[in-house]
Scaffold this motif. Structure first.
Motif, PDB file in Angstrom:
ATOM      1  N   PHE A 216       0.815  -1.219   0.000  1.00 13.06           N
ATOM      2  CA  PHE A 216       0.000   0.000   0.000  1.00 13.06           C
ATOM      3  C   PHE A 216       0.849   1.271   0.000  1.00 13.06           C
ATOM      4  O   PHE A 216       0.320   2.374   0.078  1.00 13.06           O
ATOM      5  CB  PHE A 216      -0.948   0.003   1.205  1.00 13.06           C
ATOM      6  N   LYS A 217       2.152   1.093  -0.086  1.00 15.00           N
ATOM      7  CA  LYS A 217       3.055   2.246  -0.091  1.00 15.00           C
ATOM      8  C   LYS A 217       3.708   2.475  -1.450  1.00 15.00           C
ATOM      9  O   LYS A 217       4.244   3.543  -1.698  1.00 15.00           O
ATOM     10  CB  LYS A 217       4.148   2.056   0.973  1.00 15.00           C
ATOM     11  N   ASN A 218       3.663   1.456  -2.269  1.00 18.44           N
ATOM     12  CA  ASN A 218       4.318   1.521  -3.573  1.00 18.44           C
ATOM     13  C   ASN A 218       3.280   1.250  -4.656  1.00 18.44           C
ATOM     14  O   ASN A 218       2.676   0.176  -4.695  1.00 18.44           O
ATOM     15  CB  ASN A 218       5.446   0.480  -3.619  1.00 18.44           C
ATOM     16  N   TRP A 219       3.070   2.221  -5.554  1.00 18.65           N
ATOM     17  CA  TRP A 219       2.027   2.086  -6.574  1.00 18.65           C
ATOM     18  C   TRP A 219       2.283   0.905  -7.495  1.00 18.65           C
ATOM     19  O   TRP A 219       1.347   0.219  -7.940  1.00 18.65           O
ATOM     20  CB  TRP A 219       1.913   3.373  -7.390  1.00 18.65           C
ATOM     21  N   LYS A 220       3.534   0.637  -7.764  1.00 21.02           N
ATOM     22  CA  LYS A 220       3.866  -0.489  -8.641  1.00 21.02           C
ATOM     23  C   LYS A 220       3.486  -1.813  -7.984  1.00 21.02           C
ATOM     24  O   LYS A 220       2.900  -2.713  -8.636  1.00 21.02           O
ATOM     25  CB  LYS A 220       5.358  -0.461  -8.965  1.00 21.02           C
ATOM     26  N   LYS A 221       3.802  -1.939  -6.709  1.00 16.30           N
ATOM     27  CA  LYS A 221       3.456  -3.168  -5.985  1.00 16.30           C
ATOM     28  C   LYS A 221       1.949  -3.298  -5.808  1.00 16.30           C
ATOM     29  O   LYS A 221       1.392  -4.402  -5.902  1.00 16.30           O
ATOM     30  CB  LYS A 221       4.157  -3.196  -4.621  1.00 16.30           C
ATOM     31  N   PHE A 222       1.285  -2.182  -5.568  1.00 14.57           N
ATOM     32  CA  PHE A 222      -0.172  -2.204  -5.428  1.00 14.57           C
ATOM     33  C   PHE A 222      -0.825  -2.632  -6.746  1.00 14.57           C
ATOM     34  O   PHE A 222      -1.762  -3.444  -6.757  1.00 14.57           O
ATOM     35  CB  PHE A 222      -0.683  -0.820  -5.011  1.00 14.57           C
ATOM     36  N   GLY A 223      -0.324  -2.081  -7.834  1.00 11.66           N
ATOM     37  CA  GLY A 223      -0.867  -2.439  -9.146  1.00 11.66           C
ATOM     38  C   GLY A 223      -0.647  -3.907  -9.470  1.00 11.66           C
ATOM     39  O   GLY A 223      -1.529  -4.580 -10.022  1.00 11.66           O
ATOM     40  N   ASN A 224       0.522  -4.421  -9.101  1.00  9.20           N
ATOM     41  CA  ASN A 224       0.821  -5.828  -9.340  1.00  9.20           C
ATOM     42  C   ASN A 224      -0.099  -6.727  -8.516  1.00  9.20           C
ATOM     43  O   ASN A 224      -0.610  -7.750  -9.013  1.00  9.20           O
ATOM     44  CB  ASN A 224       2.283  -6.118  -8.993  1.00  9.20           C
ATOM     45  N   ALA A 225      -0.342  -6.335  -7.256  1.00  7.02           N
ATOM     46  CA  ALA A 225      -1.240  -7.104  -6.388  1.00  7.02           C
ATOM     47  C   ALA A 225      -2.659  -7.087  -6.948  1.00  7.02           C
ATOM     48  O   ALA A 225      -3.341  -8.120  -6.984  1.00  7.02           O
ATOM     49  CB  ALA A 225      -1.213  -6.544  -4.970  1.00  7.02           C
ATOM     50  N   ALA A 226      -3.103  -5.888  -7.385  1.00  9.24           N
ATOM     51  CA  ALA A 226      -4.451  -5.770  -7.962  1.00  9.24           C
ATOM     52  C   ALA A 226      -4.575  -6.631  -9.217  1.00  9.24           C
ATOM     53  O   ALA A 226      -5.606  -7.292  -9.434  1.00  9.24           O
ATOM     54  CB  ALA A 226      -4.740  -4.310  -8.287  1.00  9.24           C
ATOM     55  N   PHE A 227      -3.527  -6.655 -10.029  1.00 14.02           N
ATOM     56  CA  PHE A 227      -3.547  -7.471 -11.256  1.00 14.02           C
ATOM     57  C   PHE A 227      -3.685  -8.946 -10.911  1.00 14.02           C
ATOM     58  O   PHE A 227      -4.468  -9.680 -11.538  1.00 14.02           O
ATOM     59  CB  PHE A 227      -2.263  -7.238 -12.060  1.00 14.02           C
ATOM     60  N   ARG A 228      -2.932  -9.417  -9.910  1.00 15.76           N
ATOM     61  CA  ARG A 228      -2.995 -10.826  -9.539  1.00 15.76           C
ATOM     62  C   ARG A 228      -4.372 -11.209  -9.005  1.00 15.76           C
ATOM     63  O   ARG A 228      -4.894 -12.288  -9.296  1.00 15.76           O
ATOM     64  CB  ARG A 228      -1.916 -11.141  -8.491  1.00 15.76           C
ATOM     65  N   ILE A 229      -4.967 -10.309  -8.234  1.00 15.11           N
ATOM     66  CA  ILE A 229      -6.307 -10.577  -7.692  1.00 15.11           C
ATOM     67  C   ILE A 229      -7.343 -10.583  -8.810  1.00 15.11           C
ATOM     68  O   ILE A 229      -8.207 -11.479  -8.880  1.00 15.11           O
ATOM     69  CB  ILE A 229      -6.665  -9.529  -6.619  1.00 15.11           C
ATOM     70  N   ILE A 230      -7.276  -9.603  -9.695  1.00 18.27           N
ATOM     71  CA  ILE A 230      -8.227  -9.525 -10.812  1.00 18.27           C
ATOM     72  C   ILE A 230      -8.089 -10.735 -11.726  1.00 18.27           C
ATOM     73  O   ILE A 230      -9.084 -11.322 -12.163  1.00 18.27           O
ATOM     74  CB  ILE A 230      -8.031  -8.211 -11.601  1.00 18.27           C
ATOM     75  N   LEU A 231      -6.832 -11.132 -12.003  1.00 19.58           N
ATOM     76  CA  LEU A 231      -6.595 -12.307 -12.851  1.00 19.58           C
ATOM     77  C   LEU A 231      -7.211 -13.552 -12.225  1.00 19.58           C
ATOM     78  O   LEU A 231      -7.855 -14.354 -12.921  1.00 19.58           O
ATOM     79  CB  LEU A 231      -5.089 -12.508 -13.049  1.00 19.58           C
ATOM     80  N   THR A 232      -7.041 -13.704 -10.925  1.00 17.39           N
ATOM     81  CA  THR A 232      -7.615 -14.854 -10.217  1.00 17.39           C
ATOM     82  C   THR A 232      -9.137 -14.841 -10.309  1.00 17.39           C
ATOM     83  O   THR A 232      -9.766 -15.876 -10.589  1.00 17.39           O
ATOM     84  CB  THR A 232      -7.185 -14.848  -8.738  1.00 17.39           C
ATOM     85  N   CYS A 233      -9.730 -13.659 -10.099  1.00 15.23           N
ATOM     86  CA  CYS A 233     -11.192 -13.542 -10.160  1.00 15.23           C
ATOM     87  C   CYS A 233     -11.721 -13.846 -11.564  1.00 15.23           C
ATOM     88  O   CYS A 233     -12.733 -14.538 -11.721  1.00 15.23           O
ATOM     89  CB  CYS A 233     -11.628 -12.140  -9.730  1.00 15.23           C
ATOM     90  N   VAL A 234     -11.037 -13.333 -12.575  1.00 14.07           N
ATOM     91  CA  VAL A 234     -11.474 -13.554 -13.962  1.00 14.07           C
ATOM     92  C   VAL A 234     -11.426 -15.043 -14.298  1.00 14.07           C
ATOM     93  O   VAL A 234     -12.382 -15.601 -14.861  1.00 14.07           O
ATOM     94  CB  VAL A 234     -10.601 -12.749 -14.949  1.00 14.07           C
TER      95      VAL A 234
END
Length: 424
Positions: A216-234
């Motif tokens: 939650f402190k690094n936008w790149k890491k946050f974006g990567n985490a969001a991508f992994r969660i979205i990919l899993t959901c899809v």
């Protein structure tokens, strides 16, 4: 050695016993549960009877699960898994649904639960780093729970959910301890596996992601985490929709129907159902009651259910156990691994105790959370490793709980066998 081969070997070492003591523990539970399940499978028909689709004992849906994987709105992808389980059991039984078929089903469950206990032991030993003696006591405590005893011979979604959740908790703890992120592929497979058995559990797969370093402190890491969660959901949603031929409206209709069916039972005070069924019934057997059932096709049979506790002693047991668990949580409040365990547990509390879904039969849902008890107790013992007097007091309390648990559950299992001898 190639990178892929090394990762595969590392994964096998996580899933299966990788040291001598882990192998001993696995074999111990395999033998104990195996003897219990084998005896029940060979001498009784309760594990699988083609005439009994559900509720023969403690609201488990053995036949329904084995044949269909369960309802798609709650267990969306288990249909595929149980197709393989059924085919393997039939292969062992030469195509007959007889005692050999039941024997195979019981041993599949036995292996899954025994491996689950090994996962908990690995977490206690390698993550919490408890002394061996305390780790062994805690897994013996877990192994004596009503949930682990019943699931060790029961072909149910909860049996394999227990294995997948304990495995994922240990795996994610390793990653977080090493300040690594959970790989996208691991998250996808975990989400599909865990969520496929019980849809609400997919949320638990995403909880550790929120505790990755600087997410939650690094936008790149946050974006990567969001991508992994979205990919899993899809991936999960596409497989789910494919399972029901993309007739998504059935999900909402069936979900509402199931919620109404399993959340509007008021025969027992809510506080008593919460203590006796949700917090207690998964650990400490309560009184049993025999009920009259039918399969909607003219066949009548007897069912066994848990009643609320009839003595004050079990309530004290549950109160003390919960006090230790929450004491551990507040004691380890800044420990992200303890936070993950408690947040996961709170999710089940919200679903069953607040929303009241299946609260009157919540003693069957233990596979979703009972492993949290020994793990949080482990964190509590670890937090007082430099306070011998407090640690000694905690061990005395724990040992009293352990002795009572084993005595109570042993006597209740005698009652269970009386039921089997009388009706099955």
């Amino acid at each position: 050695m190639s990178k892929f081969k090394r990762k595969f070997i590392d994964l096998l070492k996580i899933i299966f016993p990788s040291t001598g003591i882990e192998l001993i523990i696995f074999l111990f539970f395999l033998v104990v549960y195996g003897y219990l399940g084998s005896y029940i499978a060979i001498h009784y028909k309760i594990i699988f009877d083609s005439r009994i689709p559900w509720d023969a004992y403690f609201s488990f849906d053995n036949k329904s699960i084995v044949m269909t994987g369960g309802s798609f709105e709650r267990h969306p992808l288990s249909y595929y898994f149980f197709n393989w389980i059924r085919k393997l059991a039939l292969l062992f039984a030469d195509g007959k649904m007889d005692g050999n078929f039941r024997f195979a089903l019981a041993w599949f469950s036995n292996i899954a639960v025994s491996l689950s206990i090994v996962q908990v032991f690995k977490y206690l030993k390698n993550i919490i780093q408890l002394p061996l003696f305390i780790s062994v006591l805690l897994i013996l405590f877990l192994g004596s729970f009503s949930t682990t005893i019943l699931l060790s011979f029961t072909p149910e979604n909860f049996t394999y959910t227990l294995l997948l959740l304990t495995l994922f908790n240990y795996y994610s703890a390793i990653k977080l301890r090493n300040e690594e992120k959970i790989p996208a592929l691991a998250l996808v497979f975990s989400g599909i596996g865990i969520g496929g058995f019980t849809i609400t559990n997919i949320v638990k797969v995403f909880i550790p992601v929120a505790f990755e370093k600087d997410v939650f402190k690094n936008w790149k890491k946050f974006g990567n985490a969001a991508f992994r969660i979205i990919l899993t959901c899809v991936c999960f949603i596409l497989l789910y929709l494919n399972r029901i031929d993309f007739k998504y409206e059935n999900i909402f209709n069936k979900t509402n129907e199931q919620y109404e069916k399993f959340s509007n039972v008021n025969t027992t005070p809510i506080w008593d159902m919460i203590l006796s069924y949700f917090f207690g019934g998964n650990v400490l057997f309560s009184n049993f009651i025999t009920t009259n059932r039918n399969n909607m096709q003219g066949y009548e049979y007897k069912g066994l259910l848990m009643d609320v506790y009839s003595s004050w002693i079990p309530y004290v047991f549950i109160a003390v156990l919960l006090s230790l668990v929450f004491w551990s949580y507040f004691r380890n409040f800044k420990n992200k691994l303890a936070q993950i365990l408690m947040i996961s547990f709170l999710l089940d509390i919200i679903i069953h105790c607040v929303m009241r879904f299946g609260l009157h039969t919540s003693f069957i849902y233990g596979g979703h959370f009972v492993f949290v008890y020994p793990l949080l107790l482990g964190w509590l013992f670890q937090s007082y490793k430099n306070s011998p007097k407090i640690l000694s007091s905690l061990m005395v309390i724990f040992c009293i709980l352990f002795v009572y648990l084993m005595t109570n559950n042993y006597l209740r299992m005698h009652e269970f066998f009386w039921f089997l001898n009388t009706y099955y």
